[in-house]
Design a protein around this motif. Structure first.
Motif, PDB file in Angstrom:
ATOM      1  N   ASN A  71      72.088  37.972  50.953  1.00 23.66           N
ATOM      2  CA  ASN A  71      70.667  37.738  50.574  1.00 23.66           C
ATOM      3  C   ASN A  71      69.735  38.645  51.596  1.00 23.66           C
ATOM      4  O   ASN A  71      70.061  38.630  52.917  1.00 23.66           O
ATOM      5  N   GLY A  72      68.969  39.190  51.172  1.00 21.82           N
ATOM      6  CA  GLY A  72      67.931  39.971  51.977  1.00 21.82           C
ATOM      7  C   GLY A  72      68.380  41.137  52.886  1.00 21.82           C
ATOM      8  O   GLY A  72      67.752  41.458  53.615  1.00 21.82           O
ATOM      9  N   LYS A  73      69.656  41.677  52.436  1.00 21.11           N
ATOM     10  CA  LYS A  73      70.115  42.555  53.161  1.00 21.11           C
ATOM     11  C   LYS A  73      70.004  43.974  52.755  1.00 21.11           C
ATOM     12  O   LYS A  73      69.921  45.003  53.519  1.00 21.11           O
ATOM     13  N   LEU A  74      69.881  44.192  51.504  1.00 18.24           N
ATOM     14  CA  LEU A  74      69.622  45.444  50.549  1.00 18.24           C
ATOM     15  C   LEU A  74      68.137  45.872  50.541  1.00 18.24           C
ATOM     16  O   LEU A  74      67.383  45.186  50.319  1.00 18.24           O
ATOM     17  N   LYS A 122      72.796  36.893  57.771  1.00 22.80           N
ATOM     18  CA  LYS A 122      71.539  36.837  57.276  1.00 22.80           C
ATOM     19  C   LYS A 122      70.450  37.112  57.955  1.00 22.80           C
ATOM     20  O   LYS A 122      70.309  36.883  59.279  1.00 22.80           O
ATOM     21  N   PRO A 123      69.342  37.738  57.484  1.00 22.92           N
ATOM     22  CA  PRO A 123      68.067  38.011  58.450  1.00 22.92           C
ATOM     23  C   PRO A 123      67.429  36.703  59.037  1.00 22.92           C
ATOM     24  O   PRO A 123      67.142  35.737  57.868  1.00 22.92           O
ATOM     25  N   SER A 124      67.071  36.640  60.251  1.00 20.83           N
ATOM     26  CA  SER A 124      66.173  35.730  60.670  1.00 20.83           C
ATOM     27  C   SER A 124      65.108  36.046  61.435  1.00 20.83           C
ATOM     28  O   SER A 124      65.582  36.349  62.710  1.00 20.83           O
ATOM     29  N   GLY A 125      64.012  36.213  61.287  1.00 18.06           N
ATOM     30  CA  GLY A 125      62.971  37.041  61.976  1.00 18.06           C
ATOM     31  C   GLY A 125      63.255  38.383  62.053  1.00 18.06           C
ATOM     32  O   GLY A 125      63.561  39.215  61.204  1.00 18.06           O
ATOM     33  N   SER A 126      63.461  39.112  63.105  1.00 18.45           N
ATOM     34  CA  SER A 126      63.902  40.273  63.723  1.00 18.45           C
ATOM     35  C   SER A 126      65.375  40.481  63.811  1.00 18.45           C
ATOM     36  O   SER A 126      65.586  41.541  64.143  1.00 18.45           O
ATOM     37  N   GLU A 127      65.880  39.374  63.665  1.00 20.47           N
ATOM     38  CA  GLU A 127      67.262  39.407  64.274  1.00 20.47           C
ATOM     39  C   GLU A 127      68.331  39.042  62.761  1.00 20.47           C
ATOM     40  O   GLU A 127      67.711  38.643  61.751  1.00 20.47           O
ATOM     41  N   TYR A 128      69.686  39.079  63.048  1.00 24.37           N
ATOM     42  CA  TYR A 128      70.663  38.689  62.066  1.00 24.37           C
ATOM     43  C   TYR A 128      71.416  37.494  62.718  1.00 24.37           C
ATOM     44  O   TYR A 128      71.738  37.549  63.908  1.00 24.37           O
ATOM     45  N   ASN A 162      76.043  43.889  59.582  1.00 29.85           N
ATOM     46  CA  ASN A 162      77.134  43.187  59.177  1.00 29.85           C
ATOM     47  C   ASN A 162      78.133  42.458  60.250  1.00 29.85           C
ATOM     48  O   ASN A 162      79.017  41.458  59.752  1.00 29.85           O
ATOM     49  N   TRP A 163      78.164  42.921  61.380  1.00 31.75           N
ATOM     50  CA  TRP A 163      79.098  42.715  62.243  1.00 31.75           C
ATOM     51  C   TRP A 163      78.489  42.059  63.789  1.00 31.75           C
ATOM     52  O   TRP A 163      79.243  41.291  64.371  1.00 31.75           O
ATOM     53  N   GLU A 164      77.514  42.680  64.104  1.00 30.48           N
ATOM     54  CA  GLU A 164      77.096  42.441  65.439  1.00 30.48           C
ATOM     55  C   GLU A 164      76.817  40.926  65.752  1.00 30.48           C
ATOM     56  O   GLU A 164      77.161  40.191  66.742  1.00 30.48           O
ATOM     57  N   ALA A 165      76.102  40.133  64.802  1.00 29.94           N
ATOM     58  CA  ALA A 165      75.949  38.848  64.946  1.00 29.94           C
ATOM     59  C   ALA A 165      76.967  37.869  64.787  1.00 29.94           C
ATOM     60  O   ALA A 165      77.203  36.782  65.281  1.00 29.94           O
ATOM     61  N   ILE A 166      78.306  38.466  64.239  1.00 32.68           N
ATOM     62  CA  ILE A 166      79.445  37.617  64.014  1.00 32.68           C
ATOM     63  C   ILE A 166      80.556  38.022  64.853  1.00 32.68           C
ATOM     64  O   ILE A 166      81.691  37.433  64.847  1.00 32.68           O
ATOM     65  N   ALA A 167      80.408  38.986  65.810  1.00 32.58           N
ATOM     66  CA  ALA A 167      81.328  39.517  66.548  1.00 32.58           C
ATOM     67  C   ALA A 167      82.095  38.192  67.485  1.00 32.58           C
ATOM     68  O   ALA A 167      83.431  38.388  67.412  1.00 32.58           O
TER      69      ALA A 167
END
Length: 279
Positions: A71-74, A122-128, A162-167
């Protein structure tokens, strides 16, 4: 939501969104007069492709196969180009089962192309931020390397969003990962790190071939996508595992198919059982 009950586990298809991709690309060198008989297209030659994660519930553990389109990624341009007419409704799907995003224990990633991995963050403010904060995310080592260092071809589908926030959640494997009666098995083909999922449960066999057989219409071992990075590897893996499944009267399950959730075929290729998608 469609389900498939096995002996000790249950599969439920969630709503992960939908896109529409070029039929010619999805069927590669197969002429349109052949594939159109098996899978319809719209006036733009695009075919409907679900991006629906499969929830596996087994012995109190909740696992997902892939993560949906998110959601909110494209961007609006991407939605138009990919025919993304519907974003994910995973929270709503899980709520109907009395679950939340926090209840997912594992996410089994067959590969990390955008239409499978966008739903991880998912986006949260300026981050994922992670969508499944309590989950371990299982992925092949080659695939994990590739998404972090994509090449000139793969950078269009491997995104840092898609990967930085879940590494910190990622657990990698080389040839095979298993838990109980579920295995994630590296095949290559569609991508170098592509994997399939095998479930063998009390006399039931389920094969999730992911994108080496994305829909029921890709049953023919030679019908592989133009998107495949290593098509001959796709064909070899498809030959091996299709035969494995046919010999065991297996269910073949789908993430992308807009018409079937799961099918069984006999050795002559005839459909013998199916779980239809409600449309």
């Amino acid at each position: 939501m469609e389900t498939l009950q096995l002996t000790n586990s249950k599969l439920t298809w969630l709503n992960g969104g939908v896109n529409h991709l070029d039929g010619g690309a999805m069927f590669g060198v197969v002429p349109k007069p052949l594939w159109i008989k098996k899978y319809p297209c719209n006036e733009n030659n695009q075919i409907e492709l679900r991006t629906d994660p499969i929830l596996i519930q087994m012995n109190g553990v909740n696992l997902l196969i892939d993560a949906g389109i998110g959601n909110g990624k494209l961007t609006e341009k991407q939605k138009r180009n990919f025919g993304a007419q519907e974003e994910a409704k995973l929270e709503e799907s899980l709520a109907k089962l009395g679950l939340s995003l926090h209840d997912i224990d594992y996410v089994l990633m067959t590969h990390l192309h955008f239409d499978h991995a966008c739903g991880l963050t998912k986006p949260s403010g300026s981050e994922y931020v992670p969508v499944f904060p309590n989950a371990k995310i299982i992925v092949n080592q080659i695939e994990w390397n590739e998404i972090r260092q994509p090449n000139i071809r793969s950078k269009s589908t491997y995104w840092k969003e898609n990967w930085e926030a879940i590494a910190w959640q990622v657990e990698v494997f080389e040839k095979e990962w298993s838990m109980g009666n579920i295995k994630l098995i590296h095949t290559g083909g569609h991508s170098d790190g592509h994997s399939i999922i095998l479930i063998e449960d009390g006399g039931h066999t389920v094969l999730h071939m992911a994108d080496i057989m994305p829909t029921h219409a890709h049953q023919n071992v030679l019908w592989v996508m133009a998107y495949d990075d290593y098509p001959m590897n796709s064909i070899a893996a498809k030959q091996k595992w299709l035969q494995y499944g046919l010999d065991r009267n297996a269910w073949f399950t789908f993430y992308h198919d807009a018409y079937y959730r799961a099918v069984k075929w006999d050795h002559e290729g005839k459909l013998t059982e199916s779980v239809h998608r409600e449309r």
